[in-house]
Design an enzyme around this catalytic site. Structure first.
Site, PDB file in Angstrom:
ATOM      1  N   HIS A  74       1.056  -0.835   0.049  1.00 35.05           N
ATOM      2  CA  HIS A  74       0.247  -0.300  -0.179  1.00 35.05           C
ATOM      3  C   HIS A  74       0.690   1.053   0.209  1.00 35.05           C
ATOM      4  CE1 HIS A  74       0.620   0.492   4.412  1.00 35.05           C
ATOM      5  NE2 HIS A  74      -0.218  -0.125   4.506  1.00 35.05           N
TER       6      HIS A  74
ATOM      7  N   ASP B 168      -0.315   4.453   1.072  1.00 37.74           N
ATOM      8  CA  ASP B 168      -0.612   5.566   1.791  1.00 37.74           C
ATOM      9  C   ASP B 168      -0.032   5.291   3.597  1.00 37.74           C
ATOM     10  OD1 ASP B 168      -2.117   2.813   2.135  1.00 37.74           O
ATOM     11  OD2 ASP B 168      -3.752   4.120   3.919  1.00 37.74           O
TER      12      ASP B 168
ATOM     13  N   ASP C 128       6.236   0.549   7.896  1.00 30.04           N
ATOM     14  CA  ASP C 128       4.494   0.729   7.430  1.00 30.04           C
ATOM     15  C   ASP C 128       4.115   1.353   6.274  1.00 30.04           C
ATOM     16  OD1 ASP C 128       2.226  -0.590   7.005  1.00 30.04           O
ATOM     17  OD2 ASP C 128       1.243   0.372   8.503  1.00 30.04           O
TER      18      ASP C 128
ATOM     19  N   GLU D  76      -4.814   1.288   2.731  1.00 23.89           N
ATOM     20  CA  GLU D  76      -4.890   0.017   3.426  1.00 23.89           C
ATOM     21  C   GLU D  76      -5.207   0.636   4.904  1.00 23.89           C
ATOM     22  OE1 GLU D  76      -3.701  -2.780   6.007  1.00 23.89           O
ATOM     23  OE2 GLU D  76      -2.838  -0.784   5.790  1.00 23.89           O
ATOM     24  N   GLU D  77      -5.252   2.036   5.369  1.00 27.81           N
ATOM     25  CA  GLU D  77      -4.506   2.607   6.080  1.00 27.81           C
ATOM     26  C   GLU D  77      -6.085   2.283   6.927  1.00 27.81           C
ATOM     27  OE1 GLU D  77      -2.335   1.379   8.724  1.00 27.81           O
ATOM     28  OE2 GLU D  77      -0.094   1.441   7.170  1.00 27.81           O
TER      29      GLU D  77
HETATM   30 ZN   LIG Z   1       0.977  -1.571   6.037  1.00 22.49          ZN
END
Ligand SMILES: [Zn+2]
Length: 360
Positions: free
Chosen positions: A73, A75, A99, A129-130
């Site tokens: 991802h 984001d 992350d 994704e977050e």
């Molecule tokens: Zn992640």
């Protein structure tokens, strides 16, 4: 467009990590970064590129017998005064370093530099994704173009500190309700107190013994916990209603329906209302591309055996489509979403080496 993802940057996963971190891309604001990534991929004649929102997909069409997915991802969670990135010794600090802007470059570096991988590869660089699942780029792809996700095996580049995070646990939330009879608290014997009745619900949770399940050598440790409680009418009323919210994290040998049945069983005699659930994912370590992947990781890294991924990740979206999937990324998952987020440069290099050896 002045694209920071230049050829020398793309050639070096560490430089690429810094470049990606330095393009701010909090969920919902990934457009510029997605544009940069898309341009890089479209410049490669060996890749077929498509885009849905701010999710970019690129794939090789080499006619290989098997296809694998590398997905990450774009984001991050909101910035916490930790941009631009900085380097101290062997460590890069900054929002997204763990992350997962140290995982994404492993895939982007390969996409940009390996025209003829050993398997056909589908790359995903996706948005949101977050945040809630409704906006998740992979979820949107699964709905609009499920055929894009077709593969024999998938790797999500979520932080696992260089190890292999196999499968993931499922998660279910439910509301357990106790009922009583309202009365004036000065004459409480006319009523039945629903908050007091919740003591039995809490007692069942306290006595509960969670399962430990080993699948493909990975131990999944379950949990059933109260995560909320509410009740009460007024300072002079015996309450007739109390709600306990419980969260069940279940091993992937159980389906969502089995997990729900289990929770109903634990709270037999009470009203149990399911509010949301997400399936787990089996480790899938026996698929042939997974076996070769594990061997490459063991050669390139510290050789730690695969461990169960205890949170919920997008691997479950692949598992739901019958594609075995696991997590693999250089970042420390315990640093994700923190102000002190950072990644160790040797782990980026080890991750890049493992993937290159597997695919190139
Ligand atoms: Zn992640």
């Amino acid at each position: 467009m002045d694209n920071p993802l230049t050829p020398p940057v793309l050639a070096d996963p560490v430089a690429l990590t810094r470049a990606l971190v330095d393009v701010e891309s909090v969920s919902g604001a990934e457009k510029y970064l997605a544009d940069c990534v898309e341009q890089v991929l479209r410049d490669r004649p060996y890749l077929q590129v498509a885009r849905l929102g701010n999710t970019v997909m690129a794939r090789t069409e080499l006619g290989r017998e098997r296809r694998v997915v590398l997905a990450g991802h774009l984001d991050t969670v909101p910035v916490a005064d930790n941009l631009p990135s900085r380097v101290e010794g062997d460590v890069i600090y900054g929002c997204g370093t763990s992350d997962m802007k140290s995982g994404v470059p492993l895939a982007l570096h390969l996409a940009a530099t390996v025209p003829a991988p050993w398997y056909d590869v589908t790359y995903f660089f996706y948005e949101c994704e977050e945040v809630e699942s409704e906006r998740n780029g992979l979820n949107l792809v699964a709905r609009a173009h499920p055929e894009w996700l077709t593969a024999d095996f998938a790797v999500l580049l979520e932080p696992t500190y260089g190890g292999v995070g196999a499968g993931c646990q499922g998660s279910l939330r439910a509301v357990v309700t106790t009922t009583g009879v309202r009365a004036h608290s000065a004459r409480a014997w006319h009523g039945v107190n629903a908050i007091h009745a919740a003591a039995d619900v809490l007692d069942r949770l306290r006595r509960y013994e969670p399962r430990r399940v080993t699948i493909d050598g990975c131990e999944f440790r379950e949990g059933l916990n109260a995560v909320g409680i509410s009740g009460g009418v007024a300072g002079n009323v015996i309450p007739d209603h109390c709600e306990v919210v419980v969260n069940y994290r279940f091993a992937p040998d159980r389906s969502e329906a089995e997990a729900e049945a289990h929770v109903r069983d634990v709270f037999a005699g009470y009203d149990v209302r399911l509010t949301d659930s997400a399936p787990g994912a089996l480790p899938g370590l026996t698929a042939p591309p997974a076996v070769e992947f594990l061997a490459a990781v063991a050669r390139a890294g510290d050789g730690a055996p695969p461990a169960a991924k205890l949170g919920w990740t997008d691997v479950a979206r692949f598992a739901a489509l019958g594609v075995p999937a696991l997590n693999f990324g250089p970042g420390d998952p315990n640093l994700a979403h923190t102000r002190e987020e950072r990644v160790e440069i040797p782990r980026i290099r080890a991750g890049a080496r493992a993937l290159r050896e597997w695919l190139a």
